[in-house]
Design a protein around this motif. Sequence first.
Motif, PDB file in Angstrom:
ATOM      1  N   ILE A   1      -6.040   3.642  -4.091  1.00 56.55           N
ATOM      2  CA  ILE A   1      -5.316   2.429  -4.455  1.00 56.55           C
ATOM      3  C   ILE A   1      -6.174   1.200  -4.235  1.00 56.55           C
ATOM      4  O   ILE A   1      -5.767   0.089  -4.525  1.00 56.55           O
ATOM      5  CB  ILE A   1      -3.996   2.289  -3.659  1.00 56.55           C
ATOM      6  N   THR A   2      -7.401   1.384  -3.701  1.00 55.03           N
ATOM      7  CA  THR A   2      -8.215   0.210  -3.396  1.00 55.03           C
ATOM      8  C   THR A   2      -9.213  -0.113  -4.500  1.00 55.03           C
ATOM      9  O   THR A   2      -9.703  -1.226  -4.582  1.00 55.03           O
ATOM     10  CB  THR A   2      -9.010   0.423  -2.091  1.00 55.03           C
TER      11      THR A   2
ATOM     12  N   LEU B   1       0.728   3.982  -2.960  1.00 57.18           N
ATOM     13  CA  LEU B   1       0.360   5.380  -2.697  1.00 57.18           C
ATOM     14  C   LEU B   1       1.411   6.333  -3.255  1.00 57.18           C
ATOM     15  O   LEU B   1       1.092   7.376  -3.811  1.00 57.18           O
ATOM     16  CB  LEU B   1       0.192   5.606  -1.189  1.00 57.18           C
ATOM     17  N   GLN B   2       2.672   5.951  -3.116  1.00 57.28           N
ATOM     18  CA  GLN B   2       3.739   6.782  -3.684  1.00 57.28           C
ATOM     19  C   GLN B   2       3.593   6.881  -5.193  1.00 57.28           C
ATOM     20  O   GLN B   2       3.699   7.951  -5.775  1.00 57.28           O
ATOM     21  CB  GLN B   2       5.107   6.161  -3.388  1.00 57.28           C
TER      22      GLN B   2
ATOM     23  N   ARG C   1       0.820  -1.210   0.000  1.00 55.86           N
ATOM     24  CA  ARG C   1       0.000   0.000   0.000  1.00 55.86           C
ATOM     25  C   ARG C   1       0.853   1.259   0.000  1.00 55.86           C
ATOM     26  O   ARG C   1       0.592   2.215  -0.715  1.00 55.86           O
ATOM     27  CB  ARG C   1      -0.946   0.003   1.213  1.00 55.86           C
ATOM     28  N   LYS C   2       1.914   1.213   0.805  1.00 53.27           N
ATOM     29  CA  LYS C   2       2.787   2.380   0.885  1.00 53.27           C
ATOM     30  C   LYS C   2       3.393   2.697  -0.486  1.00 53.27           C
ATOM     31  O   LYS C   2       3.385   3.828  -0.954  1.00 53.27           O
ATOM     32  CB  LYS C   2       3.898   2.106   1.914  1.00 53.27           C
TER      33      LYS C   2
ATOM     34  N   VAL D   1       5.039  10.217   1.579  1.00 58.37           N
ATOM     35  CA  VAL D   1       3.896   9.583   2.227  1.00 58.37           C
ATOM     36  C   VAL D   1       4.380   8.885   3.471  1.00 58.37           C
ATOM     37  O   VAL D   1       5.079   7.881   3.401  1.00 58.37           O
ATOM     38  CB  VAL D   1       3.221   8.568   1.280  1.00 58.37           C
TER      39      VAL D   1
ATOM     40  N   GLU E   1       0.698   8.953  -6.661  1.00 58.02           N
ATOM     41  CA  GLU E   1       0.996  10.378  -6.499  1.00 58.02           C
ATOM     42  C   GLU E   1       1.986  10.838  -7.569  1.00 58.02           C
ATOM     43  O   GLU E   1       1.754  11.792  -8.292  1.00 58.02           O
ATOM     44  CB  GLU E   1       1.578  10.582  -5.094  1.00 58.02           C
ATOM     45  N   LYS E   2       3.054  10.079  -7.702  1.00 51.35           N
ATOM     46  CA  LYS E   2       4.130  10.467  -8.608  1.00 51.35           C
ATOM     47  C   LYS E   2       3.682  10.423 -10.070  1.00 51.35           C
ATOM     48  O   LYS E   2       4.087  11.245 -10.873  1.00 51.35           O
ATOM     49  CB  LYS E   2       5.324   9.528  -8.387  1.00 51.35           C
ATOM     50  N   PHE E   3       2.854   9.430 -10.408  1.00 48.23           N
ATOM     51  CA  PHE E   3       2.452   9.264 -11.809  1.00 48.23           C
ATOM     52  C   PHE E   3       1.047   9.801 -12.068  1.00 48.23           C
ATOM     53  O   PHE E   3       0.474   9.550 -13.115  1.00 48.23           O
ATOM     54  CB  PHE E   3       2.569   7.798 -12.229  1.00 48.23           C
TER      55      PHE E   3
ATOM     56  N   GLU F   1      -5.388   5.076   3.963  1.00 50.86           N
ATOM     57  CA  GLU F   1      -6.403   4.078   3.616  1.00 50.86           C
ATOM     58  C   GLU F   1      -6.251   2.797   4.413  1.00 50.86           C
ATOM     59  O   GLU F   1      -7.076   1.905   4.307  1.00 50.86           O
ATOM     60  CB  GLU F   1      -6.318   3.760   2.121  1.00 50.86           C
ATOM     61  N   ALA F   2      -5.146   2.710   5.160  1.00 47.48           N
ATOM     62  CA  ALA F   2      -4.892   1.443   5.842  1.00 47.48           C
ATOM     63  C   ALA F   2      -5.984   1.128   6.856  1.00 47.48           C
ATOM     64  O   ALA F   2      -6.403  -0.006   7.004  1.00 47.48           O
ATOM     65  CB  ALA F   2      -3.539   1.492   6.540  1.00 47.48           C
TER      66      ALA F   2
ATOM     67  N   ASP G   1      -0.482   6.122   6.100  1.00 49.32           N
ATOM     68  CA  ASP G   1      -1.282   5.458   5.086  1.00 49.32           C
ATOM     69  C   ASP G   1      -2.756   5.728   5.389  1.00 49.32           C
ATOM     70  O   ASP G   1      -3.354   5.064   6.225  1.00 49.32           O
ATOM     71  CB  ASP G   1      -0.979   3.954   5.145  1.00 49.32           C
TER      72      ASP G   1
ATOM     73  N   MET H   1       6.875  13.231  -7.036  1.00 52.60           N
ATOM     74  CA  MET H   1       6.064  13.118  -5.818  1.00 52.60           C
ATOM     75  C   MET H   1       6.026  14.468  -5.111  1.00 52.60           C
ATOM     76  O   MET H   1       7.049  15.123  -4.953  1.00 52.60           O
ATOM     77  CB  MET H   1       6.681  12.054  -4.920  1.00 52.60           C
ATOM     78  N   THR H   2       4.849  14.867  -4.707  1.00 51.58           N
ATOM     79  CA  THR H   2       4.724  16.193  -4.115  1.00 51.58           C
ATOM     80  C   THR H   2       5.100  16.186  -2.648  1.00 51.58           C
ATOM     81  O   THR H   2       5.691  17.124  -2.148  1.00 51.58           O
ATOM     82  CB  THR H   2       3.287  16.716  -4.262  1.00 51.58           C
TER      83      THR H   2
END
Lengths: 511, 373
Positions: free
Chosen positions: A402-403, A389-390, A385-386, B5, A393-395, B10-11, B8, B1-2
């Motif tokens: 992400i779910t 999420l990165q 997940r981590k 992170v 954001e980046k792309f 959504e975790a 999380d 990336m801004t």
Amino acid sequence: MAQLLEMRGLTKTFGPVVANDNVSLKLDAGEIVGLLGENGAGKSTLVKMLFGIYAPDSGEIFFDGQPANISDPGDAIAQGIGMVHQHFQLVPPLTVAENIMLGAETVAHSGVGAFLGRMNVAEAEAEVRALSEKYGLHVDPSAVVEDLPVGVQQRVEILKALNRGARLLILDEPTAVLTPKETDELLKVMRALADEGVGIIFITHKLREVLAVTDRVTVLRNGKYIGSAITADATQQSLAEMMVGRSVVLRVDKGEAEPGAPVLSVQNLRVKDDRGSDAVEGMSFEVREGEILGIAGVEGNGQREMVEAITGIRKVEGGNVVFGGDDFTNASPRSVSEWGVAHIPEDREKDGVVGNYSVADNMVLNTYFKAPFASRGIRVMSEVRKWALQLIEKFDVRPRTITSPVTSLSGGNKQKVIVARELSADNRLIVASQPTRGVDVGSIEFIHNQLVHQRDAGKGVLLVSAELDEILGLSDRIAVVYEGQVVETLAGESATRERIGLLMAGGSGDS
Amino acid sequence: MTSPVTTDPEAGNQESSALAAGLRGLRLPIIAVFLAAVVGGILLLISGDNPFSVYAAIVDESFLSGSGIGRTLEKATPLVLGGLAVAFAFKAGLFNIGGQGQLLLGAAFAAWIGYSIGLPTVIHIPFAMAVGGLVAALLGAIVGALKAYRGAHEVITTIMFNFVAGNLTDYLVSRDGPWNDPEGGAIARTPRLQDSAIIPTWGEIPMGFFFACFFAVLAWWLLNKTTFGFEIITTGANKHAAKYAGINVNRIIILTMAISAFLAGVGGAVQSQGVFGRFEASNNTGLGFDGITIALLARTNPIAVIPAAVLIGGLNASTTRLQQDFRIEPEVVSILQALILFFVAAPSVVRYIVRWKGLDDAEDIQLTGGWGS
């Protein structure tokens, strides 16, 4: 000419998502309107409401000046609205005439044939022939559809709609599957149809085509009507800016290549296609560190099989595939990717993603077994997940979740998921096959910049594309393939559209 | 990336949304069981019975008394394992309808180990179960290999292997067979298992049921938490993408079929070791096929297989009482089962009857996956 269609203030929501927000569109008979917008802008939703696939939440549709009551595609067809979908709705083993007549068959007039509903083939074929001559859509009515090239199959779809009396045609990204030559022919056909009084709504991402064939352009962004323009007053730049909402650099900005040692060397490669006939017949080329080698060619000249053979998905029948200095001929896909080959596959839905998996799982589709995403065979979802999420954001993957399953994303965002995954791993060679097919202008710019960025980081890039502009804009060297062989390799700066076009068509390039 | 992170967002709700999705998944089976009861009730009315008293008798007989619960769980045990076998294979896009044959092999080989050798109980029970399961797994691996390397469809091969397994086990325990019980006379069966191989009961409750539940949890864990499970589900969801991602698809197909068949085989072993104390072919009729109903009712979720099997097991356990009290033939229970299967397998029918928003297409299970590929 008379107004054929008016869509007034249409709104359609899917749960919390507003796909169309008070959108209006007008079309005259004999007019071609280009419907433009980024992936997910709401173009498909709008035409699906017109064709009766979705019911609008609010708003009105007038056809021929009358309020149109369209509750399913049958209504739309009965009123004279035809649609050619991106995925053809043809029965492959039937003939052209049979496909066109399907559902409205001409039946034998008397005898047992009439009783059993036997199709009157001769009459059906004559009808199709008359129709195809009227509009200049040349097709052999007795040919079996599955044997026909994609461009001709599309003509069958158009004929099918016209045979049902369509006075309004919706073409949903019709050129995405066509070769440059087929595209030119389609544009001619569209013009001829418009001259006969047919109104056409033309959805495409390719601004060149919009400028070539449309009379007017309507632009959507985020489900909202942004504006209309007379095509004669528009330029590629102005249309792109309307679509994206900011200025877009259409030309790729890249510096001089600094090629190093070869990362990929393909020697006399031979590969068969799915039907067992020779598709790649002795291809040889080399990709060096820090350069982009473009493979130009009409689709179906062995590019797909070549890419699959290099990446270990398809069996190599002869010749060698060498990464760095090591032979990887017929290596497994896993060992190829472990060596450091990233692969953006041509058919993203089929090969590139698992549709009902979340964005997160797709982001680790080929790294799920490695640390930190797994530990002793157990998946570590917090790390997955981590990482995901990165990457979103980046792309700039939208929506930022992400779910949700990847099927729910637009085509361009699916492609961004694949690009993010493939370009974020620590790779030495990028194999990018049709990386921007069906992707909107803003995403194309982004993906192109990423590929150049990878090159500048010293990686080798093998770019396979049917888009000449893409090949010319990105490649440091260009290899033109024809019938499974490299016919010529050109330096990027000295290559011209005309010369490559000639080589792609099998010409010598000298004449 | 801004921005980096660090947390999380959504975790937290990931877990709760998984639970919510699980509960949502329960709706269709529950509605299906309810609708089956309604339609079955109409049939009972037509045949002159009061459906409420019949249903009350079923509940009373199978779920309320201690001995009834014991009987229900005993019936449910092979159904849990047979249902798991089908559900597990489904995850890789494989339709194992050879549960019956695999179960027979497991039952026969476990019985053979059970009667022919003497071992301490702690070894004898698991050893006989393992042998039964592994012989079935071998059959499954053959099916998988035929699929992977020759393209033979598993539906066809598993049906054919049902006959092979049925006739083989019939022969083994027949008069001319090596495992025949000389005291059995005309009955084709093995001798009685030694006590050390018999799975005991805990009060009224057969211990075999706990083995079955253990395997259900294990299967769930394997599928959802391990990389191996990810490979299985990826292969089932999109074979092309699995290959592209470097997964050895042929290996996954063979292993999945082997594991699926292993579970069915253990289901047979538990029958021999826990219920009948020997192998006798006619004791196992149709059990493998009930696994399909249960896997569908559980929507292929390994944990949900347990309640689904208990429900069907309870229905089966009530047939004697229904016959005694109402003169209702056991076929009525089969009709109820068939109705449940019908409504589970045809969610659009349920959706038409129950206009419930949110019973969406996502709940459809694709049964035809794998045909023609």
